[in-house]
Design an enzyme around this catalytic site. Structure first.
Site, PDB file in Angstrom:
ATOM      1  N   ARG A 137       0.822  -1.207   0.000  1.00  0.00           N
ATOM      2  CA  ARG A 137       0.000   0.000   0.000  1.00  0.00           C
ATOM      3  C   ARG A 137       0.856   1.258   0.000  1.00  0.00           C
ATOM      4  NH1 ARG A 137      -4.308   0.244   4.616  1.00  0.00           N
ATOM      5  NH2 ARG A 137      -2.423   0.058   5.850  1.00  0.00           N
ATOM      6  N   ARG A 141       7.410   0.016   1.325  1.00  0.00           N
ATOM      7  CA  ARG A 141       7.342  -1.068   2.303  1.00  0.00           C
ATOM      8  C   ARG A 141       6.143  -1.971   2.029  1.00  0.00           C
ATOM      9  NH1 ARG A 141       6.180   3.910   3.877  1.00  0.00           N
ATOM     10  NH2 ARG A 141       4.480   4.383   5.320  1.00  0.00           N
ATOM     11  N   ARG A 159      -8.080  -7.778  11.038  1.00  0.00           N
ATOM     12  CA  ARG A 159      -7.952  -8.850  10.033  1.00  0.00           C
ATOM     13  C   ARG A 159      -8.817 -10.051  10.404  1.00  0.00           C
ATOM     14  NH1 ARG A 159      -2.088  -8.104   9.926  1.00  0.00           N
ATOM     15  NH2 ARG A 159      -2.316  -6.072   8.960  1.00  0.00           N
ATOM     16  N   ASP A 318     -10.439   0.352  14.024  1.00  0.00           N
ATOM     17  CA  ASP A 318     -10.951   0.316  12.654  1.00  0.00           C
ATOM     18  C   ASP A 318     -12.439  -0.019  12.650  1.00  0.00           C
ATOM     19  OD1 ASP A 318      -8.498   0.874  11.448  1.00  0.00           O
ATOM     20  OD2 ASP A 318      -7.874  -1.226  11.593  1.00  0.00           O
ATOM     21  N   ASP A 355      -6.529   4.702  10.625  1.00  0.00           N
ATOM     22  CA  ASP A 355      -6.278   4.062   9.341  1.00  0.00           C
ATOM     23  C   ASP A 355      -7.484   4.423   8.484  1.00  0.00           C
ATOM     24  OD1 ASP A 355      -4.541   2.464   7.789  1.00  0.00           O
ATOM     25  OD2 ASP A 355      -4.191   1.191   9.553  1.00  0.00           O
TER      26      ASP A 355
END
Ligand code: SF4
Length: 412
Positions: A137, A141, A159, A318, A355
């Site tokens: 993304r 990295r 996740r 998130d 994020d």
């Protein structure tokens, strides 16, 4: 007039007493497993084999499960599996429904309450995945997913679509393809191994993987993201540390959220990693009833420094499906940050980030310290709320003309 608490603490303000008490190190103890031989208890394979994974086991060890928890546990295997190591289970207060450790690992029925803006992949990882198990993304990295297994499962996991394989995601990392992609992209200088938990691999497998990555000339350094030091400190063996020591430069980001997770066992495990020369950082998630309190947060961060760990990121939780009951607000996050910066050691202060939903990457969030940026000065607010000005010419060069008195600050 002193209240009962301050009298009991010899005149100390209650928040100071709470801070000091949260910063004490304790062992997780043995709890139900007091008859297990030390050799077994301290063996990470034994801990994994004896994890609590079924509703029946959990109810046996914790008859105080609430109806909301019991219903959540029953459904967990269809969303994100239940797994708790015996070591970590001992940190739960069975008499406290709001126990900050309990909130993190015991499912609740609220996980099935899904808002329209929640997502199964809130960071947009799948859409930035050139080969299975690799997320590219940011320009220089990559995130290298090693496994879909963890020692225990966090109920707010970003996740959760993937880890524990409860949703049938069927995750199959392909190390050869992942490594080949990195080798073909000279712009990648930093590889972060995560998952699932990379430290669940055997020493041999992990060493082999790390050496293959280390052999790529443009990979400057490696990172491992792991919750193992807090869920399973027994895994941090001298043998593992000796192996990791050969891979430098290697950084490890641990994950802990509450000062009670930092036990004497965890402190010793982190000490072994630090003694192996591994720079340690911590990532926390801002969670309701867990660490959405400035005193708890400060105690956690200060305790991390005592464990030789630099607080790295504080994440806004998130928008993972079914996480509303665990998410604290951004307003609370900013207020907590304002009570940290200047009020404690700079090393203790993490960067608070969101994020950006859908895959926008990390956006730093800070309290407003720049009140206005005018033609001849920057007007600043310090941690005490006092106003200061920093003179500056329009083109940014230092000025020798004294600024006029500060008038109405103009908010930016
Ligand atoms: S350890 Fe990390 S990857 Fe595993 S469940 Fe917790 S947050 Fe998710």
């Amino acid at each position: 007039m002193k209240d009962d608490n301050s009298l009991a603490n010899g005149g100390e303000p209650p928040s100071n007493h709470q801070l000091q008490s949260l910063k004490e190190f304790h062992s997780a103890g043995r709890g139900f497993w007091r008859d297990v031989p030390d050799a077994d208890w301290n063996n990470w394979h034994w801990q994994l084999k004896h994890r609590i994974t079924t509703p029946e086991q959990l109810q046996r060890f914790m008859p105080t499960l609430t109806p909301e928890e019991f219903a959540g546990v029953k459904l967990a295997n269809h969303k994100l599996a239940l797994a708790i190591t015996p070591y970590f289970f001992n940190l739960i207060d069975p008499m406290d429904e709001h126990c900050p450790i309990r909130q993190q690992v015991i499912p609740r029925i609220e996980e099935t309450h899904i808002a329209s803006w929640e997502m199964s992949d809130p960071c947009g990882e799948d859409s930035h995945s050139p080969v299975p198990g690799l997320v590219h993304r940011y320009p220089d990295r990559v995130l290298f997913l090693v496994t879909d297994r963890c020692a225990a499962y966090c109920r707010y996991c970003t996740r959760s679509r993937l880890v524990s394989n409860a949703t049938g995601y069927d995750f199959h990392p392909e190390f050869d393809k992942q490594i080949a992609y990195i080798a073909q992209h000279p712009e990648i200088r930093d590889v972060l191994l995560s998952g699932g938990d990379p430290l669940l691999l055997s020493d041999e497998k992990l060493e082999h993987l790390l050496n293959r990555l280390r052999a790529i000339p443009h990979v400057e350094f490696l990172r491992i993201g792991s919750r193992i030091p807090t869920f399973l400190p027994q895994r941090i063996t001298p043998e593992l540390c000796a192996m990791l020591k050969k891979i430098h430069p290697l950084f490890i980001s641990i994950h802990s959220n509450h000062p009670r997770e930092l036990t004497t066992e965890v402190r010793d495990a982190l000490g072994r990693l630090a003694d192996a020369g591994i720079p340690l950082g911590n990532q926390s998630v801002l969670l309701k009833h867990v660490n959405d309190d400035a005193t708890v947060m400060k105690a956690h961060l200060q305790k991390l420094l005592m464990c030789r760990v630099k607080p790295y990121y504080l994440y806004q939780c998130d928008l993972i499906s079914g996480s509303a009951h665990l998410r604290a607000s951004v307003r609370q996050g900013i207020e907590i940050m304002a009570q940290l910066r200047g009020h404690t050691t700079g090393y203790a202060v993490p960067q608070y980030v969101i994020d950006a939903p859908g895959g926008g990457g990390k956006v730093p969030i800070n309290p407003d310290y720049v009140l206005s940026h005018n033609a001849d000065r920057v007007v600043l607010r310090n941690y005490e709320g006092k106003i200061f000005e920093y003179p500056e010419a329009p083109d940014g060069t230092p000025t020798c003309i004294p600024p006029k008195e500060i008038e109405e600050p103009q908010l930016v």
